[in-house]
Write an enzyme that holds these catalytic residues in place. Structure first.
Site, PDB file in Angstrom:
ATOM      1  N   SER A 197     -22.592  21.328  -0.863  1.00 39.83           N
ATOM      2  CA  SER A 197     -22.819  21.884  -2.199  1.00 39.83           C
ATOM      3  C   SER A 197     -23.806  23.028  -2.115  1.00 39.83           C
ATOM      4  CB  SER A 197     -23.375  20.807  -3.125  1.00 39.83           C
ATOM      5  OG  SER A 197     -23.833  21.385  -4.330  1.00 39.83           O
ATOM      6  N   HIS A 198     -23.830  23.870  -3.163  1.00 43.30           N
ATOM      7  CA  HIS A 198     -24.852  24.911  -3.254  1.00 43.30           C
ATOM      8  C   HIS A 198     -26.224  24.320  -3.523  1.00 43.30           C
ATOM      9  CE1 HIS A 198     -21.387  27.417  -3.569  1.00 43.30           C
ATOM     10  NE2 HIS A 198     -22.151  28.460  -3.413  1.00 43.30           N
ATOM     11  N   SER A 199     -26.237  23.064  -3.964  1.00 36.40           N
ATOM     12  CA  SER A 199     -27.492  22.448  -4.375  1.00 36.40           C
ATOM     13  C   SER A 199     -27.763  21.209  -3.529  1.00 36.40           C
ATOM     14  CB  SER A 199     -27.380  22.091  -5.860  1.00 36.40           C
ATOM     15  OG  SER A 199     -28.235  21.007  -6.161  1.00 36.40           O
ATOM     16  N   LEU A 232     -17.927  24.777  -4.439  1.00 39.61           N
ATOM     17  CA  LEU A 232     -17.212  26.006  -4.783  1.00 39.61           C
ATOM     18  C   LEU A 232     -17.775  27.190  -4.006  1.00 39.61           C
ATOM     19  CD1 LEU A 232     -19.394  27.330  -7.178  1.00 39.61           C
ATOM     20  CD2 LEU A 232     -18.316  25.479  -8.418  1.00 39.61           C
TER      21      LEU A 232
END
Lengths: 208, 123
Positions: free
Chosen positions: B8-10, B68
């Site tokens: 994930s980006h996070s 994403l």
């Protein structure tokens, strides 16, 4: 164009990306998450000490090292994309001592194929491919016309810039901007803008 | 057992989805979170993804589940015959993958189960 020429190109990219960092980030603020300039600057800044520590003596080794460093340090989509492109170019150029414009075209085509393998973007998707493909085409046309290297590279830089500007009216179909749908229209794609910078840097070095 | 890596980006997002999936799918499923950049910011880190793949690899294959954008591209850098990317909703796909990995299904079946999560309707 020997390994030292390519090293100068990379140095010029590092400098330009740093200068243009805020403009790239502003473009990304409109269609993405406002980190393209900061990400690219971090990635290319990490390239400088790597090259200073051990300057590779072949173009292939140099570009592979640039690619690997970008992949590790950028932290956004442009890391794998540009990283893959430089790595693929490095593979094609290998230990070629003096790279011709035609050989540069072949390497750029390989870089483009790497980018498309990862991102699957085609022309018109409003991505960096919309600057890269016109630049390669201009370079290939220059080879067919038999113009001098400097003129060929100037044509490629102009085509990349025109390609980046042509992304303004496009509707994004790839990446984060595609989630914006129609709101992506009216903004220049940040990746296409940074690709135009990379070709502008090549032109700067070629005219020295 | 098939391993699962959440990209994930996070960092906190990947870690929380991994915690949720471990609770539902079973604590014995090799599950690792590779979220955010190495300095804890938002983004994706190939270094963290590579370490996570090594951590969950038990020799039966690894499934990468990206959220994403750049996480998909980063996942593609590592894809191969034994490391596959699941094109699935991040939460639902992870739960489906964890449950089927926990019942010792082979890689292709875990992937298929995760991909079925695309068609689940909530209403």
């Amino acid at each position: 164009m020997n390994a030292a020429f390519f090293a100068s190109w990379i140095e010029e990219i590092i400098r330009t990306v740093h200068v243009e960092r805020d403009r790239l980030t502003r473009l990304d603020a409109a269609v993405g998450d406002a980190d393209h300039g900061a990400n690219l600057d971090r990635g290319f800044a990490a390239v400088a000490p790597v090259l200073a520590a051990k300057q590779p003596d072949t173009t292939g080794a140099l570009l592979k090292q640039v690619g690997d460093t970008l992949i590790r340090n950028v932290g956004g989509a442009s890391g794998p994309l540009y990283g893959m492109a430089f790595r693929e170019m490095g593979k094609v150029l290998g230990d070629t001592p003096d790279v011709s414009v035609a050989e540069l075209c072949t390497a750029l085509r390989a870089g483009l194929a790497g980018i498309q393998k990862l991102g699957a973007a085609v022309e018109g998707d409003k991505t960096l491919v919309d600057a890269l493909i016109p630049a390669i085409r201009a370079l290939e046309q220059a080879v067919r016309d038999g113009v001098k290297q400097q003129e060929a590279i100037a044509a490629a830089a102009a085509a990349a810039l025109a390609g980046a500007e042509a992304t303004i009216p496009m509707l994004a179909r790839k990446g984060r901007a595609s989630y914006l749908g129609p709101r992506s229209v009216g903004h220049e794609d940040p990746g296409a803008a940074s690709t135009a910078l990379i070709f502008a840097a090549l032109n700067t070095v070629a005219t020295r | 057992m098939v391993g699962i890596v959440l990209i994930s980006h996070s960092g906190p997002l990947a870690a929380e989805v991994a915690a949720l999936a471990a609770q539902i799918g079973g604590e014995n499923v090799p599950l690792a979170a590779a979220g955010g950049t190495e300095d804890g910011g938002l983004g994706t880190s190939p270094g963290l993804v590579e370490a996570a793949i090594e951590e969950v690899d038990r020799g039966d294959g690894v499934i990468l589940i990206p959220d994403l954008g750049s996480s998909v591209l980063t996942a593609r850098l590592f894809a191969g015959p034994d490391v596959v990317i699941a094109d699935v909703p991040f939460v639902e796909g992870t739960i489906a993958a964890a449950v089927s990995a926990g019942s010792d299904m082979p890689l292709k079946d875990v992937l298929a189960a995760a991909e079925e999560a695309r068609t689940f309707r909530k209403l």
